[in-house]
Design a protein around this motif. Structure first.
Motif, mmCIF file in Angstrom:
data_model
loop_
_atom_site.group_PDB
_atom_site.id
_atom_site.type_symbol
_atom_site.label_atom_id
_atom_site.label_comp_id
_atom_site.label_asym_id
_atom_site.label_seq_id
_atom_site.Cartn_x
_atom_site.Cartn_y
_atom_site.Cartn_z
ATOM 1 N N UNK A 16 0.939 -1.194 -0.052
ATOM 2 C CA UNK A 16 -0.204 -0.165 -0.073
ATOM 3 C C UNK A 16 0.963 1.313 0.014
ATOM 4 N N UNK A 17 1.938 1.047 -0.082
ATOM 5 C CA UNK A 17 2.903 2.328 -0.240
ATOM 6 C C UNK A 17 2.548 3.439 -0.926
ATOM 7 N N UNK A 18 2.474 3.020 -2.346
ATOM 8 C CA UNK A 18 1.748 4.427 -2.970
ATOM 9 C C UNK A 18 0.780 5.154 -2.372
ATOM 10 N N UNK A 19 -0.170 4.518 -1.927
ATOM 11 C CA UNK A 19 -1.474 5.017 -1.330
ATOM 12 C C UNK A 19 -0.999 5.853 -0.108
ATOM 13 N N UNK A 20 -0.085 5.314 0.710
ATOM 14 C CA UNK A 20 0.423 6.112 1.885
ATOM 15 C C UNK A 20 1.178 7.443 1.554
#
Lengths: 290, 445
Positions: free
Chosen positions: A71-75
């Motif tokens: 979920x890195x991109x979203x965070x």
């Protein structure tokens, strides 16, 4: 029922087609459906992979190595201030939808149930305005907004969407209102109810399906708009579409932000679409085919 | 839905004569006409100020140059038809109008007919219809990813190269070449590698040994053939032009035996790089590795390049709109009387005849509406072109609506030309305005 008809009389070729055709049609349809699903699935998977993964292999490798999802991109996206453009989208879309519903149901009611001179010619003007491209208004309204001092503001974007949503909205609702049984209105009028009351208590509740159709259309149209926001919203008031568009120039290096942002922007329309797809289709049918 | 409903004061007008009649008809119980003003006022104010006034202003503004005090007459309109960049937009819009509505309507018809034959029609319709709910910006990002050049990133090229490789093998080694010195037993000749003397060893260089890490060791040349291998040892060392233990084989290459310039035998190198010419009589041959062995592998199509950009964007457009066409046509299909179709089938008509002679003619009003809606929509296409075409290719992909924005707001700085383009766009949709009005009058009549 179509299958029964098919069985009635077939030549040898027809019989062959029927025996194998069923399976063949199924396979072709599955392939077509996949063809339509794959691009969006690709966006979702890319948005769930980090830069290193996206740069080194295709998104479809996740089928064999699902562990790479993150979920890195979203965070990162949420930390970068994308939320403010999300709220701008909401602040633009909700008023623009409610105003169109309110204003067009009043106008639609007048066109359907109030008898006044020139009504039919005026309604033809509304129909004519259905196809007017919004490009025609971009320059003049920019001038007008400069004069009114609302250039760049959310109000300016909202008003533009309301005005250009009205022809379709009035057309849709007037056609629905005309179909409401006359006796219902006459009865209310006999009782001496004021026109505003009839509108609010008789017509408006009956028209819920049509209003739902209109509401979802207008909502999606405004939520998904890029051009109007591009011209009239400044950076502080920009909706998601404009915020994402400004990242397009560095497509290659911004794919983490773009994919997650684009996916976030389409979640709410998709949820609405699946929840109200019946009204969506009805509105489409009423608006295009009569 | 409304055609049978009674309206107050008699029938709804079907022509100007009826409008007069309606106005004169004795008014029944009902609100006073003055009430209408209150109900209509908000809508009329917005429509006049935001839609009608801008049309008038744009006509006026289009007669002036980039500076709004410079009267230039009709020369902005002249510029549209002489300037090469606007001519490109017109050409592209013509391509769009000719291709997209026809393809969308045809696909919609095919899908609508086919969904009648599957049990999961609702799911199918939802899947195809879904792109309608998604913003064109998101659809644009989706297709930028689909059309990525690198077959390891873009799914379009991934599919194309996979299919291509399945039919045409491209197991070659691009960049592989013989050493360029007199001791080297082979040399380049027109892209092919040809041995110089009576040798069967073909040592090549020019490939990073790392990429061959998993390849087999080069084998010793057999009596009836030779070996093709990478004459480089990873980390250095090894004798030039000799097969050393760590040197890797080049497998899958085509090898030809030449005698007097003619190909007398062909072979393919095995996993250990060796090749055999079993049936060859003793003699003097040279060995040739044709140029095909060293071609770069097929890397897919340059979707986002200047040549394919418009078809590529039209592809994305079709993805967005085919579901719309299908749903409308399905609704039309549901309204066709089944008896007519079944009667024809009992009479022995084939499925194709039923489709051609009965289904399509009965559907023609719906097909026309879908087609016209698509034309109107295509004339205004903006977002998809703006998002999918990379900056460097935008001049080749440009369309009128995008050029109008670019000229007026996107750095062009000429609102006179921008206004003329907007008016041009309005003129293009005028026929469809009359189409809508006529259709409405007929339906109400």
């Amino acid at each position: 029922m179509a299958h029964e008809a098919v069985r009635i009389q077939r030549g040898p070729l027809g019989r062959l087609l029927e025996r194998t055709g069923g399976g063949l049609v199924q396979v072709i349809m599955v392939l077509i459906a996949l063809f339509w699903l794959i691009p969006t699935l690709g966006l979702l998977v890319v948005s769930l992979r980090d830069d290193a993964a996206n740069n080194s292999s295709g998104w479809w490798t996740f089928f064999t190595k699902p562990a790479q999802l993150t979920f890195e991109n979203y965070t990162n996206l949420l930390a970068s201030g994308f939320t403010s453009s999300f709220w701008n989208t909401v602040l633009i879309t909700v008023p623009a939808t409610l105003l169109v519903i309110g204003i067009s149901s009043m106008a639609g009611y007048a066109f359907a149930w109030i008898d006044f001179r020139g009504r039919d010619s005026l309604f033809l003007v509304v129909i004519a305005l259905l196809v007017v491209p919004i490009q025609i208004a971009l320059i003049p309204i920019a001038k007008l907004y400069g004069f009114l001092n609302i250039f760049g503001s959310i109000a300016g974007v909202v008003l533009f969407h309301v005005a250009f949503g009205l022809p379709f909205a009035i057309f849709l609702l007037r056609n629905f209102f005309v179909g409401i049984p006359r006796s219902l209105l006459e009865a209310a009028r006999m009782d001496g109810a004021a026109e505003w009351r009839i509108f609010a208590t008789v017509v408006f509740p009956l028209a819920k399906p049509a209003i739902a159709s209109l509401g979802i259309f207008q909502f999606l149209w405004v939520w998904n708009d890029l051009l109007v926001a591009l011209v009239y919203a400044d950076t502080a008031n920009q909706p998601m579409t404009k915020a994402l568009q400004s990242q397009m120039r560095q497509f290659g290096t911004n794919i983490d932000i773009l994919s997650s942002g684009a996916f976030l922007s389409l979640i709410i329309p998709l949820v609405l679409f699946f929840a109200f797809q019946r009204y969506f289709v009805q509105g489409l049918l009423a608006g295009s085919v009569k | 839905m409304s055609s049978t409903a009674p309206a107050p004061g008699g029938t709804i007008a079907a022509g100007s004569a009826d409008i007069v009649e309606t106005a004169k008809a004795p008014r029944q119980l009902g609100p006073s006409p003055k009430m209408a003003i209150g109900f209509l006022a908000p809508a009329l104010i917005l429509l006049v100020a935001w839609v009608i006034y801008p049309i008038v202003y744009s006509i006026w503004r289009s007669l002036f140059g980039s500076n709004d005090s410079d009267f230039v007459g009709l020369s902005n309109y002249g510029a549209i038809f002489t300037d090469s960049s606007t001519l490109t937009t017109i050409r592209n819009n013509i391509i769009w109008v000719v291709v997209a509505p026809l393809v969308v309507t045809t696909l919609g018809l095919i899908f609508a007919v086919m969904t009648e034959r599957i049990r999961w029609a609702t799911a199918f319709k939802l899947i195809l219809f879904m792109p309608m709910a998604v913003s064109l910006l998101a659809a644009g990002v989706v297709f930028r990813l689909v059309y990525e050049q690198d077959p390891d990133k873009g799914v379009a090229n991934a599919i194309i190269t996979t299919v291509h490789d399945a039919f045409a093998s491209s197991a070659g080694f691009p960049g592989a070449r013989p050493r360029e010195n007199d001791q080297a037993p082979a040399a380049l000749q027109g892209g092919a590698v040809v041995t110089k003397g009576a040798t069967t060893l073909v040592p090549l260089v020019g490939i990073n040994p790392q990429t061959l890490a998993s390849a087999a060791q080069a084998g010793q040349p057999p009596a009836d053939g030779g070996t093709v291998w990478l004459d480089v040892v990873r980390g250095g060392g090894g004798a030039v032009n000799q097969i050393d233990p760590q040197e890797k084989a080049l497998a899958g290459l085509t090898v030809e035996a030449l005698s007097g310039g003619k190909v007398v035998a062909t072979a393919t190198t095995a996993d250990d790089g060796t090749y055999h010419f079993p049936g060859l009589t003793k003699g003097s041959y040279s060995v040739r590795l044709p140029a095909d062995n060293f071609k770069a592998p097929f890397g897919g199509l340059t979707w986002l390049g200047p040549t394919l950009i418009t078809p590529a964007i039209i592809g994305a457009y079709i993805w967005v709109w085919a579901g719309f066409a299908m749903v409308l046509i399905s609704a039309g299909l549901a309204g066709i009387p089944r008896d007519a179709l079944e009667a024809a089938r009992i009479d022995g008509a084939t499925e194709w005849q039923v489709f051609r002679r009965i289904t399509v003619p009965l559907l023609s009003p719906v097909l026309l509406v879908v087609f016209v809606t698509m034309i109107i929509n295509v004339l205004k296409v903006f977002d998809l072109v703006f998002i999918i075409a990379p900056g460097s290719v935008q001049p080749q992909a440009n369309v009128i609506a995008l050029e109008m924005w670019r000229v007026s707001f996107g750095g062009g700085g000429n609102q006179g030309l921008g206004s003329a383009l907007a008016i041009f766009l309005l003129i293009l949709v005028l026929p469809f305005m009359f189409f809508n009005i006529r259709r409405f009058r007929r339906d109400e009549g």
